[in-house]
Design an enzyme around this catalytic site. Structure first.
Site, PDB file in Angstrom:
ATOM      1  N   GLU A  73       0.822  -1.219   0.000  1.00 14.49           N
ATOM      2  CA  GLU A  73       0.000   0.000   0.000  1.00 14.49           C
ATOM      3  C   GLU A  73       0.855   1.267   0.000  1.00 14.49           C
ATOM      4  OE1 GLU A  73      -2.830  -0.463  -0.814  1.00 14.49           O
ATOM      5  OE2 GLU A  73      -3.986  -1.853   0.414  1.00 14.49           O
ATOM      6  N   TYR A 119     -14.323  14.851  20.054  1.00 16.92           N
ATOM      7  CA  TYR A 119     -12.969  14.379  19.740  1.00 16.92           C
ATOM      8  C   TYR A 119     -12.818  13.920  18.297  1.00 16.92           C
ATOM      9  CZ  TYR A 119     -10.138  15.254  23.726  1.00 16.92           C
ATOM     10  OH  TYR A 119      -9.377  15.909  24.657  1.00 16.92           O
TER      11      TYR A 119
HETATM   12  P1  13P Z   1       0.512  -5.315   3.299  1.00 19.96           P
HETATM   13  O1  13P Z   1       0.728  -6.612   4.031  1.00 19.96           O
HETATM   14  O2  13P Z   1       1.185  -5.313   1.950  1.00 19.96           O
HETATM   15  O3  13P Z   1       0.911  -4.156   4.169  1.00 19.96           O
HETATM   16  O4  13P Z   1      -1.034  -5.184   3.017  1.00 19.96           O
HETATM   17  C1  13P Z   1      -1.916  -5.346   4.079  1.00 19.96           C
HETATM   18  C2  13P Z   1      -3.155  -4.541   3.885  1.00 19.96           C
HETATM   19  O5  13P Z   1      -3.719  -4.078   4.853  1.00 19.96           O
HETATM   20  C3  13P Z   1      -3.672  -4.337   2.514  1.00 19.96           C
HETATM   21  O6  13P Z   1      -4.620  -3.336   2.516  1.00 19.96           O
END
Ligand code: 13P
Length: 209
Positions: A73, A119
């Site tokens: 990501e 908050y």
């Molecule tokens: P990654 O393991 O590549 O960080 O991906 C996990 C995730 O949350 C995908 O949206």
């Protein structure tokens, strides 16, 4: 904060999120700005069990220069640093209630989290939703860049929340606040709610933004 301390903080806060159920399995990823680049959780790693020495290191142009392979990501994290100057950290979770809102047809994509409590206004602000894309698709970065930095937090359609902050601790606090408010919204869904007034929101923004 020096890089070694930031690595330890990332391990500590990620484990705290995992231990309280804000992420499960290998879901979720975290990045933080450091001198000359970024630290990022490795792909397929569990937030509950990070090794500080294996956290991915990227240079200022997001080239991978150390540690394990970074999260897929990277594109969506990058979009926040690019469009929101002063961003020091980004947290992406699949936390249950924020993800539930990202799947509900009734969620307003321009204002996913109405002002239920002070908050959430102070720590999170307006949350928009971007349409679903496959995890790791660079298109998600484009969708977030198209928001022009208007939102510190975004819901990814049918996927989960992404929250930025000026440093790691404030990004984590904001991600927690977003999740807890999403939980209230889901719990209170069938009942009439009283929201903060426009004046209350303006006062909070003037005092705390
Ligand atoms: P990654 O393991 O590549 O960080 O991906 C996990 C995730 O949350 C995908 O949206």
């Amino acid at each position: 904060m020096d890089e070694a301390t930031l690595r330890s903080e990332m391990v500590r806060l990620a484990k705290s999120l995992f231990d309280r159920g804000f992420s499960v399995g290998s879901a979720g990823n975290i990045s933080a700005a450091v001198d000359g680049g970024f630290l990022m959780t490795p792909t397929n790693s569990s937030l509950g069990n990070l090794d500080p020495d294996r956290i991915s290191r990227l240079d200022a142009d997001w080239n991978h220069i150390g540690g394990d392979k970074p999260s897929k990501e990277v594109f969506l994290h990058r979009a926040f640093y690019k469009t929101r100057p002063g961003t020091g950290a980004v947290v992406h979770l699949h936390s249950t209630y924020a993800t539930a809102l990202s799947c509900l047809e009734t969620t307003d994509p321009d204002d996913c989290i109405p002002p239920l409590t002070p908050y959430v206004v102070m720590r999170v602000g307006t949350v928009k939703m971007v349409p679903y894309a496959t995890p790791g698709d660079p298109k998600t970065g484009d969708l977030i860049r198209a928001l022009n930095g208007d939102c510190a937090a975004v819901l990814l359609g049918n996927h989960g929340p992404v929250v930025s902050g000026q440093d790691l601790l404030s990004a984590v606090y904001a991600a927690e606040e977003l999740e807890e408010t999403a939980k209230l919204l889901v719990i209170l869904k069938q009942t009439r709610k009283r929201y903060l007034s426009d004046e209350d929101v303006a006062e909070l923004k003037a005092r705390f933004s």
